[in-house]
Design a protein around this motif. Sequence first.
Motif, PDB file in Angstrom:
ATOM      1  N   GLN A 166      -7.952  15.320  -6.976  1.00 20.44           N
ATOM      2  CA  GLN A 166      -8.335  14.709  -5.711  1.00 20.44           C
ATOM      3  C   GLN A 166      -7.596  13.405  -5.439  1.00 20.44           C
ATOM      4  O   GLN A 166      -7.748  12.831  -4.370  1.00 20.44           O
ATOM      5  N   ALA A 167      -6.770  12.974  -6.373  1.00 21.03           N
ATOM      6  CA  ALA A 167      -5.969  11.766  -6.150  1.00 21.03           C
ATOM      7  C   ALA A 167      -4.834  12.011  -5.165  1.00 21.03           C
ATOM      8  O   ALA A 167      -4.353  11.078  -4.525  1.00 21.03           O
ATOM      9  N   TYR A 187       0.677   5.910  -0.663  1.00 18.25           N
ATOM     10  CA  TYR A 187      -0.112   7.123  -0.790  1.00 18.25           C
ATOM     11  C   TYR A 187       0.489   8.020  -1.866  1.00 18.25           C
ATOM     12  O   TYR A 187       1.701   8.096  -1.998  1.00 18.25           O
ATOM     13  N   LYS A 238     -10.984   2.814 -12.151  1.00 18.25           N
ATOM     14  CA  LYS A 238      -9.598   2.441 -11.853  1.00 18.25           C
ATOM     15  C   LYS A 238      -8.637   3.174 -12.775  1.00 18.25           C
ATOM     16  O   LYS A 238      -8.850   3.236 -13.982  1.00 18.25           O
ATOM     17  N   GLU A 279       0.852  -1.180   0.000  1.00 19.83           N
ATOM     18  CA  GLU A 279       0.000   0.000   0.000  1.00 19.83           C
ATOM     19  C   GLU A 279       0.883   1.223   0.000  1.00 19.83           C
ATOM     20  O   GLU A 279       2.009   1.193   0.479  1.00 19.83           O
ATOM     21  N   HIS A 338     -10.978   5.639  -7.983  1.00 20.03           N
ATOM     22  CA  HIS A 338     -11.709   6.883  -7.736  1.00 20.03           C
ATOM     23  C   HIS A 338     -12.718   6.639  -6.611  1.00 20.03           C
ATOM     24  O   HIS A 338     -13.474   5.669  -6.648  1.00 20.03           O
ATOM     25  N   PRO A 339     -12.741   7.498  -5.585  1.00 22.22           N
ATOM     26  CA  PRO A 339     -13.590   7.240  -4.425  1.00 22.22           C
ATOM     27  C   PRO A 339     -15.090   7.345  -4.702  1.00 22.22           C
ATOM     28  O   PRO A 339     -15.884   6.737  -3.991  1.00 22.22           O
ATOM     29  N   TRP A 389      -4.995   3.209  -8.597  1.00 24.09           N
ATOM     30  CA  TRP A 389      -5.734   4.149  -7.761  1.00 24.09           C
ATOM     31  C   TRP A 389      -7.188   4.062  -8.167  1.00 24.09           C
ATOM     32  O   TRP A 389      -7.518   4.093  -9.348  1.00 24.09           O
ATOM     33  N   GLY A 403      -2.994  12.476  -1.997  1.00 31.58           N
ATOM     34  CA  GLY A 403      -3.340  12.052  -0.649  1.00 31.58           C
ATOM     35  C   GLY A 403      -4.106  10.739  -0.615  1.00 31.58           C
ATOM     36  O   GLY A 403      -4.364  10.196   0.447  1.00 31.58           O
ATOM     37  N   GLY A 404      -4.470  10.242  -1.793  1.00 30.64           N
ATOM     38  CA  GLY A 404      -5.253   9.013  -1.866  1.00 30.64           C
ATOM     39  C   GLY A 404      -4.388   7.766  -1.767  1.00 30.64           C
ATOM     40  O   GLY A 404      -3.190   7.780  -1.989  1.00 30.64           O
ATOM     41  N   LYS A 405      -5.029   6.670  -1.434  1.00 32.68           N
ATOM     42  CA  LYS A 405      -4.337   5.400  -1.266  1.00 32.68           C
ATOM     43  C   LYS A 405      -4.212   4.679  -2.602  1.00 32.68           C
ATOM     44  O   LYS A 405      -5.136   4.694  -3.415  1.00 32.68           O
ATOM     45  N   VAL A 406      -3.052   4.071  -2.834  1.00 30.51           N
ATOM     46  CA  VAL A 406      -2.828   3.266  -4.027  1.00 30.51           C
ATOM     47  C   VAL A 406      -2.444   1.859  -3.613  1.00 30.51           C
ATOM     48  O   VAL A 406      -1.911   1.634  -2.534  1.00 30.51           O
TER      49      VAL A 406
END
Length: 87
Positions: free
Chosen positions: A78-79, A6, A52, A4, A46-47, A44, A81-84
């Motif tokens: 918005q990606a 970020y 994907k 994991e 998308h929330p 990544w 700070g997101g988790k990958v």
Amino acid sequence: MRLEGYIVSFRRGQKRYYPRQVLVELKGVTYKDAHKVIGRKVVWIHPVTGEKFVGRIVKMHGRKGRAIAYFERHLPGQAVGGKVLVS
């Protein structure tokens, strides 16, 4: 082995940024272990839409275990700070 990480930032120059290239901070990866993750796939999600975005780790960035990943498509802002997920 799945890792994991970020998204820290887009890769930037003095006057522009590169929306297909991001800096990824990977959990548990140090500078000495960096060569093991080059070439791996990065995803990544998308929330909101669940779409994907797929990319690859191409090289390391600095000495803190961060990597540069190239994505096939531009990532939205918005990606950051997101988790990958790295596989």
